[in-house]
Every structure is written in C-alpha cells, then in structure tokens.
Design an enzyme around this catalytic site. Sequence first.
Site, PDB file in Angstrom:
ATOM      1  N   TYR A 160      70.026  36.076  23.325  1.00 29.68           N
ATOM      2  CA  TYR A 160      69.762  34.827  23.873  1.00 29.68           C
ATOM      3  C   TYR A 160      70.847  34.638  24.948  1.00 29.68           C
ATOM      4  CZ  TYR A 160      71.111  29.818  23.677  1.00 29.68           C
ATOM      5  OH  TYR A 160      71.335  28.597  24.006  1.00 29.68           O
TER       6      TYR A 160
HETATM    7  N1  LIG Z   1      72.090  23.640  20.412  1.00 33.11           N
HETATM    8  C1  LIG Z   1      73.005  24.234  20.874  1.00 33.11           C
HETATM    9  O1  LIG Z   1      73.996  24.533  20.132  1.00 33.11           O
HETATM   10  C2  LIG Z   1      73.051  24.646  22.374  1.00 33.11           C
HETATM   11  C3  LIG Z   1      74.106  25.351  22.883  1.00 33.11           C
HETATM   12  C4  LIG Z   1      74.204  25.636  24.182  1.00 33.11           C
HETATM   13  C5  LIG Z   1      73.126  25.393  24.964  1.00 33.11           C
HETATM   14  N2  LIG Z   1      72.090  25.073  24.562  1.00 33.11           N
HETATM   15  C6  LIG Z   1      70.670  24.683  25.352  1.00 33.11           C
HETATM   16  O2  LIG Z   1      70.227  23.545  25.307  1.00 33.11           O
HETATM   17  C7  LIG Z   1      68.917  23.325  25.713  1.00 33.11           C
HETATM   18  C8  LIG Z   1      68.508  22.484  24.759  1.00 33.11           C
HETATM   19  O3  LIG Z   1      68.669  22.616  23.523  1.00 33.11           O
HETATM   20  P1  LIG Z   1      68.883  21.536  22.259  1.00 33.11           P
HETATM   21  O4  LIG Z   1      70.045  22.050  21.713  1.00 33.11           O
HETATM   22  O5  LIG Z   1      68.514  20.135  22.753  1.00 33.11           O
HETATM   23  O6  LIG Z   1      67.799  22.131  21.344  1.00 33.11           O
HETATM   24  P2  LIG Z   1      66.079  21.628  21.171  1.00 33.11           P
HETATM   25  O7  LIG Z   1      66.158  20.049  20.616  1.00 33.11           O
HETATM   26  O8  LIG Z   1      65.634  22.843  20.036  1.00 33.11           O
HETATM   27  O9  LIG Z   1      65.585  21.630  22.327  1.00 33.11           O
HETATM   28  C9  LIG Z   1      65.005  22.982  23.017  1.00 33.11           C
HETATM   29  C10 LIG Z   1      63.619  22.586  23.505  1.00 33.11           C
HETATM   30  O10 LIG Z   1      63.261  23.618  24.317  1.00 33.11           O
HETATM   31  C11 LIG Z   1      61.689  23.394  24.000  1.00 33.11           C
HETATM   32  N3  LIG Z   1      61.045  24.678  24.245  1.00 33.11           N
HETATM   33  C12 LIG Z   1      61.202  25.886  23.686  1.00 33.11           C
HETATM   34  N4  LIG Z   1      60.447  26.917  24.084  1.00 33.11           N
HETATM   35  C13 LIG Z   1      59.714  26.272  25.134  1.00 33.11           C
HETATM   36  C14 LIG Z   1      58.667  26.864  26.020  1.00 33.11           C
HETATM   37  N5  LIG Z   1      58.296  27.950  25.810  1.00 33.11           N
HETATM   38  N6  LIG Z   1      58.371  25.904  26.926  1.00 33.11           N
HETATM   39  C15 LIG Z   1      58.828  24.673  27.095  1.00 33.11           C
HETATM   40  N7  LIG Z   1      59.770  24.117  26.260  1.00 33.11           N
HETATM   41  C16 LIG Z   1      60.132  24.790  25.230  1.00 33.11           C
HETATM   42  C17 LIG Z   1      61.479  22.864  22.852  1.00 33.11           C
HETATM   43  O11 LIG Z   1      60.070  22.642  22.544  1.00 33.11           O
HETATM   44  P3  LIG Z   1      59.380  22.204  21.189  1.00 33.11           P
HETATM   45  O12 LIG Z   1      59.854  20.869  20.808  1.00 33.11           O
HETATM   46  O13 LIG Z   1      57.934  22.411  21.563  1.00 33.11           O
HETATM   47  O14 LIG Z   1      59.791  23.265  20.376  1.00 33.11           O
HETATM   48  C18 LIG Z   1      62.506  21.942  22.728  1.00 33.11           C
HETATM   49  O15 LIG Z   1      62.128  20.745  22.926  1.00 33.11           O
HETATM   50  C19 LIG Z   1      68.539  24.853  25.524  1.00 33.11           C
HETATM   51  O16 LIG Z   1      68.306  25.401  27.003  1.00 33.11           O
HETATM   52  C20 LIG Z   1      69.719  25.600  24.869  1.00 33.11           C
HETATM   53  O17 LIG Z   1      69.621  26.873  25.076  1.00 33.11           O
HETATM   54  C21 LIG Z   1      71.911  24.615  23.292  1.00 33.11           C
END
Ligand SMILES: NC(=O)c1ccc[n+]([C@@H]2O[C@H](COP(=O)([O-])OP(=O)(O)OC[C@H]3O[C@@H](n4cnc5c(N)ncnc54)[C@H](OP(=O)(O)O)[C@@H]3O)[C@@H](O)[C@H]2O)c1
Length: 254
Positions: A160
């Site tokens: 990741y």
């Molecule tokens: N949560 C953390 O601790 C954290 C920390 C640092 C960075 N981030 C980053 O922040 C961003 C948002 O994450 P979040 O925390 O808001 O989690 P989240 O609610 O799980 O959001 C991730 C989103 O990515 C979508 N996704 C996954 N695979 C995809 C694909 N192949 N095509 C299009 N969309 C796709 C998911 O869609 P589905 O609804 O269809 O599954 C989901 O809506 C991510 O890039 C993550 O890496 C998160």
Amino acid sequence: MRDALGDVQSALVLGGGSEIALATVRKLVERRTRTVVLAARRPDELTPAAEELRAAGADTVECLGFDAEDGVEAHAALVDDVFGRHGDIDLVLVAAGVLGDQERAASDARAARALVETNFSGLVSAIVPCAERLQAQGHGTLCVLSTVAGERPRRSNFVYGASKAGLDAFAQGLGDRLAGTGVRVLVVRPGFVHTRMTEGLDAAPLATTPEKVAEAIIDGIASGADTVWAPPALRYVMSVLRHVPRPIFRRLPM
Ligand SMILES: NC(=O)c1ccc[n+]([C@@H]2O[C@H](COP(=O)([O-])OP(=O)(O)OC[C@H]3O[C@@H](n4cnc5c(N)ncnc54)[C@H](OP(=O)(O)O)[C@@H]3O)[C@@H](O)[C@H]2O)c1
C-alpha cells in the site's frame, strides 16, 4: 471558476464514496460549492449522499460510474463528459484507494499488482486528462489523497505504501509541471483516519477523523499549499522518521 471570495464552485470527486471525500464535499457545499460530481464504482449507492448535499444547498449533484481499473479510454471519456457538460471545474479531488491485504499482496503477485493498479496507475490514467482540462481552462486545484505511509513505507503495509508513494511522487511532479499555469496540485498526507478503510484496525498515534482531514484539505486549497499533513504534527514526526536508519526503522512497532 472560484467565486469572488475564492471559494470552490464546482467539484469532481474520483472515488466519490470515500468518507474523507464526502466529509470534504459536505464542508465545501456549506461554503458555497454548487456543482458536485461524485464518480464512484457503484454510483447508485451514493443517492443518499447526493440527496444530503442537495438539501445542504448544492444545485447540481451527479453520481457517475468510475472505476480506477477501467481503461485509459473510459477515464478520458468520463473526464470529457464531466468538463463538457459542466464547464469549468474548480476542484478535482482524487480520493479512490484501497488498503488491501498486505500479507496477501506481499506474496501474491496478482494481489500486489491489483493494489498498485487501483492506488497508482489507475488513478494516474484518470488524473492526466483532468490535469489537461484544468490547464486548458487556466485554473483549478487537483487534490490528491496520498498518505504518510507513502513517505516511508513500513514493513507492515509496504505494498500500500509503495502504491501511494508512486501516486504522491506523480502528483508532486505534476504540480511542478503545472506551476505558473493557474492550476495547483495539492498533495494531502493523512495519518490514520477513522473510516471504513481502517475499520477494525488498532488506531495509530495521532489518529484523526474524516472531518479533520476535510478541514485540512479546505485550508490547503484556500492557502495555496502544495502539501498538507493531517494532523499537521505528522509533518514533524515524518521528518524525523524519514531519517531513522533502516536497521532501527524495521524494528519499530508499526
Ligand atoms: N483512512 C485512512 O486511514 C487513510 C489514511 C491516509 C490516506 N487515506 C487515503 O484516503 C483516501 C480515501 O480513503 P477513506 O479513508 O475515505 O476510505 P474509504 O471510505 O474506504 O474510501 C475509499 C474509496 O475508494 C473507492 N475505491 C476503491 N477502489 C476503487 C476503484 N477501483 N475505483 C474507484 N474507486 C475505488 C472506494 O469505493 P467503494 O465504495 O466502491 O469501495 C471508496 O469509496 C484513499 O485514497 C486512502 O488511501 C486514508
């Protein structure tokens, strides 16, 4: 076009169901964003979120299909469609991403490749046409959700981390390429955020919420920053961790 107060009028979200993205869009609509396009794998599931945004004051909220694993042509067509029908887009928020199963990805080439394609190459293929459109209109912000895990990948989630490091580097370089064009690239590096992505995991130190990350994003857009950390203290933590010698780094409990 951002209004006279510099607020975002229109936004396209790639990964529109992301909790961080939705928290950001809610705050943007409170501030006067009127057009929102949520692009997601299952756009029908975003109907309640769209209704909530309309009730909060957005004039136009659309939910469209977007999968990072779609081909280059599908991404280009989506971007053409959105910019063609809505005109100027002030903000493109790139939020799609998966944490994946690290143990599996470390030993299964297909799983590792799928993670890299979703988090890196699939998003690059959608970001390039967005950047071209923003450059053609002469303004706008491309905001990319990276992570501190990309600054120095840890043994426990290096696949990741590597995929996000690639995305982060691409976004930084693109930001430098676009300097002076009126288009800005904002790289956002959250630490542990309590969302679906981290559900069931032990919270890391300095864990935060989608709302706090949303505030950091909006402040970053307003201030013209290139990079924001959420919470901000992570910037200093990472500047120390970045220089920890590898024999020590690999023994750290994380
Ligand atoms: N949560 C953390 O601790 C954290 C920390 C640092 C960075 N981030 C980053 O922040 C961003 C948002 O994450 P979040 O925390 O808001 O989690 P989240 O609610 O799980 O959001 C991730 C989103 O990515 C979508 N996704 C996954 N695979 C995809 C694909 N192949 N095509 C299009 N969309 C796709 C998911 O869609 P589905 O609804 O269809 O599954 C989901 O809506 C991510 O890039 C993550 O890496 C998160």
